[in-house]
Design a protein around this motif. Structure first.
Motif, mmCIF file in Angstrom:
data_model
loop_
_atom_site.group_PDB
_atom_site.id
_atom_site.type_symbol
_atom_site.label_atom_id
_atom_site.label_comp_id
_atom_site.label_asym_id
_atom_site.label_seq_id
_atom_site.Cartn_x
_atom_site.Cartn_y
_atom_site.Cartn_z
ATOM 1 N N ALA A 102 5.881 93.997 41.393
ATOM 2 C CA ALA A 102 6.322 93.089 42.449
ATOM 3 C C ALA A 102 7.486 93.690 43.242
ATOM 4 N N LEU A 103 8.433 94.292 42.525
ATOM 5 C CA LEU A 103 9.559 94.934 43.211
ATOM 6 C C LEU A 103 9.097 96.117 44.053
ATOM 7 N N CYS A 104 8.114 96.849 43.555
ATOM 8 C CA CYS A 104 7.566 97.980 44.315
ATOM 9 C C CYS A 104 6.830 97.496 45.562
ATOM 10 N N ALA A 105 6.068 96.418 45.426
ATOM 11 C CA ALA A 105 5.338 95.873 46.570
ATOM 12 C C ALA A 105 6.311 95.330 47.618
ATOM 13 N N GLU A 106 7.377 94.704 47.157
ATOM 14 C CA GLU A 106 8.374 94.147 48.071
ATOM 15 C C GLU A 106 9.078 95.247 48.868
ATOM 16 N N GLY A 107 9.377 96.356 48.190
ATOM 17 C CA GLY A 107 10.070 97.461 48.850
ATOM 18 C C GLY A 107 9.145 98.518 49.412
ATOM 19 N N GLU A 108 7.817 98.302 49.331
ATOM 20 C CA GLU A 108 6.801 99.241 49.800
ATOM 21 C C GLU A 108 6.983 100.625 49.173
ATOM 22 N N VAL A 109 7.122 100.637 47.847
ATOM 23 C CA VAL A 109 7.296 101.864 47.075
ATOM 24 C C VAL A 109 5.979 102.179 46.384
ATOM 25 N N HIS A 110 5.561 103.439 46.426
ATOM 26 C CA HIS A 110 4.325 103.859 45.755
ATOM 27 C C HIS A 110 4.520 103.812 44.243
ATOM 28 N N VAL A 111 3.477 103.382 43.536
ATOM 29 C CA VAL A 111 3.496 103.346 42.074
ATOM 30 C C VAL A 111 2.488 104.364 41.546
ATOM 31 N N VAL A 112 2.952 105.226 40.638
ATOM 32 C CA VAL A 112 2.075 106.189 39.984
ATOM 33 C C VAL A 112 1.948 105.754 38.535
ATOM 34 N N MET A 113 0.713 105.544 38.087
ATOM 35 C CA MET A 113 0.474 105.141 36.699
ATOM 36 C C MET A 113 0.343 106.384 35.828
ATOM 37 N N VAL A 114 1.073 106.397 34.722
ATOM 38 C CA VAL A 114 1.064 107.501 33.768
ATOM 39 C C VAL A 114 0.446 106.991 32.478
ATOM 40 N N GLU A 115 -0.316 107.841 31.796
ATOM 41 C CA GLU A 115 -1.034 107.429 30.584
ATOM 42 C C GLU A 115 -0.114 106.907 29.483
ATOM 43 N N SER A 116 0.936 107.645 29.157
ATOM 44 C CA SER A 116 1.729 107.330 27.983
ATOM 45 C C SER A 116 3.215 107.222 28.322
ATOM 46 N N GLY A 117 3.884 106.292 27.680
ATOM 47 C CA GLY A 117 5.323 106.145 27.857
ATOM 48 C C GLY A 117 6.097 107.287 27.236
ATOM 49 N N LYS A 118 5.596 107.830 26.126
ATOM 50 C CA LYS A 118 6.254 108.984 25.490
ATOM 51 C C LYS A 118 6.179 110.200 26.399
ATOM 52 N N GLU A 119 5.025 110.363 27.056
ATOM 53 C CA GLU A 119 4.846 111.462 28.007
ATOM 54 C C GLU A 119 5.842 111.317 29.156
ATOM 55 N N LEU A 120 5.942 110.125 29.696
ATOM 56 C CA LEU A 120 6.859 109.863 30.800
ATOM 57 C C LEU A 120 8.302 110.100 30.366
ATOM 58 N N GLY A 121 8.635 109.672 29.162
ATOM 59 C CA GLY A 121 9.985 109.910 28.639
ATOM 60 C C GLY A 121 10.299 111.389 28.509
ATOM 61 N N ALA A 122 9.335 112.164 28.041
ATOM 62 C CA ALA A 122 9.537 113.617 27.913
ATOM 63 C C ALA A 122 9.723 114.254 29.288
ATOM 64 N N TRP A 123 8.946 113.810 30.269
ATOM 65 C CA TRP A 123 9.067 114.356 31.625
ATOM 66 C C TRP A 123 10.407 114.010 32.249
ATOM 67 N N CYS A 124 10.990 112.872 31.843
ATOM 68 C CA CYS A 124 12.267 112.426 32.399
ATOM 69 C C CYS A 124 13.462 113.011 31.661
ATOM 70 N N GLY A 125 13.209 113.838 30.661
ATOM 71 C CA GLY A 125 14.299 114.468 29.937
ATOM 72 C C GLY A 125 14.767 113.695 28.725
ATOM 73 N N LEU A 126 14.015 112.685 28.316
ATOM 74 C CA LEU A 126 14.383 111.893 27.144
ATOM 75 C C LEU A 126 13.691 112.434 25.899
ATOM 76 N N ALA A 127 13.831 113.739 25.655
ATOM 77 C CA ALA A 127 13.143 114.358 24.531
ATOM 78 C C ALA A 127 14.002 115.461 23.935
ATOM 79 N N LYS A 128 13.837 115.652 22.633
ATOM 80 C CA LYS A 128 14.452 116.787 21.957
ATOM 81 C C LYS A 128 13.406 117.885 21.895
ATOM 82 N N LEU A 129 13.826 119.106 22.170
ATOM 83 C CA LEU A 129 12.893 120.226 22.217
ATOM 84 C C LEU A 129 13.117 121.177 21.048
ATOM 85 N N ASN A 130 12.033 121.825 20.620
ATOM 86 C CA ASN A 130 12.122 122.891 19.626
ATOM 87 C C ASN A 130 12.674 124.141 20.288
ATOM 88 N N ASP A 131 12.880 125.194 19.485
ATOM 89 C CA ASP A 131 13.370 126.465 20.021
ATOM 90 C C ASP A 131 12.394 127.079 21.006
#
Length: 148
Positions: free
Chosen positions: A78-107
């Motif tokens: 609703a907020l996106c529609a009100e502000g005319e912002v594009h919404v991209v649907m991503v399969e997994s929340g964990k995937e999205l979190g990793a892409w946003c930098g919310l992940a610990k990485l191995n060596d």
């Protein structure tokens, strides 16, 4: 005395290698999210995303399909529609979190542990890249198809 002059050799610049392989939309999204994070233009989580969308500073919204809370999805859409912002649907929340930098990485750079996030909003794309062009073209095609 003329022989003492320094010899200047002209070095040809290295050829610029352009990527010829096609970048998928998800790969482009990953790169755009990383650039936005570097330029402090990425908001993660419901509270930060809702504030950015309400202020109309959001340029793009990513929403996870596996979000269990329907009210959460309804609010963001609703907020996106009100502000005319594009919404991209991503399969997994964990995937999205990793892409946003919310992940610990191995060596070796692989994800060891990722924190799940259901929503991320880009307020500043940062620099103009090929990935951004691919993503914006994809969103424009989707908007054109939705109008038909």
């Amino acid at each position: 005395m003329a022989d003492d002059a320094p010899v200047v050799e002209e070095v040809a610049p290295a050829p610029v290698v352009t990527e010829t392989e096609d970048m998928s939309v998800l790969d482009a999204l990953k790169e755009v999210l990383k650039k936005a994070m570097i330029h402090d233009g990425l908001r993660k989580g419901l509270h930060e995303c809702a504030k950015a969308l309400d202020r109309r500073s959001a340029r793009l919204c990513c929403l996870a399909k596996d979000c269990e809370n329907d009210e959460y999805k309804k609010l963001i859409r609703a907020l996106c529609a009100e502000g005319e912002v594009h919404v991209v649907m991503v399969e997994s929340g964990k995937e999205l979190g990793a892409w946003c930098g919310l992940a610990k990485l191995n060596d070796d750079g692989s994800v060891k542990k990722a924190v799940r996030t259901s929503c991320a909003v880009i307020t500043d794309f940062g620099e103009e890249t090929r990935a951004l062009t691919i993503l914006l073209d994809f969103l424009q095609k989707q908007a054109d198809e939705a109008e038909l």
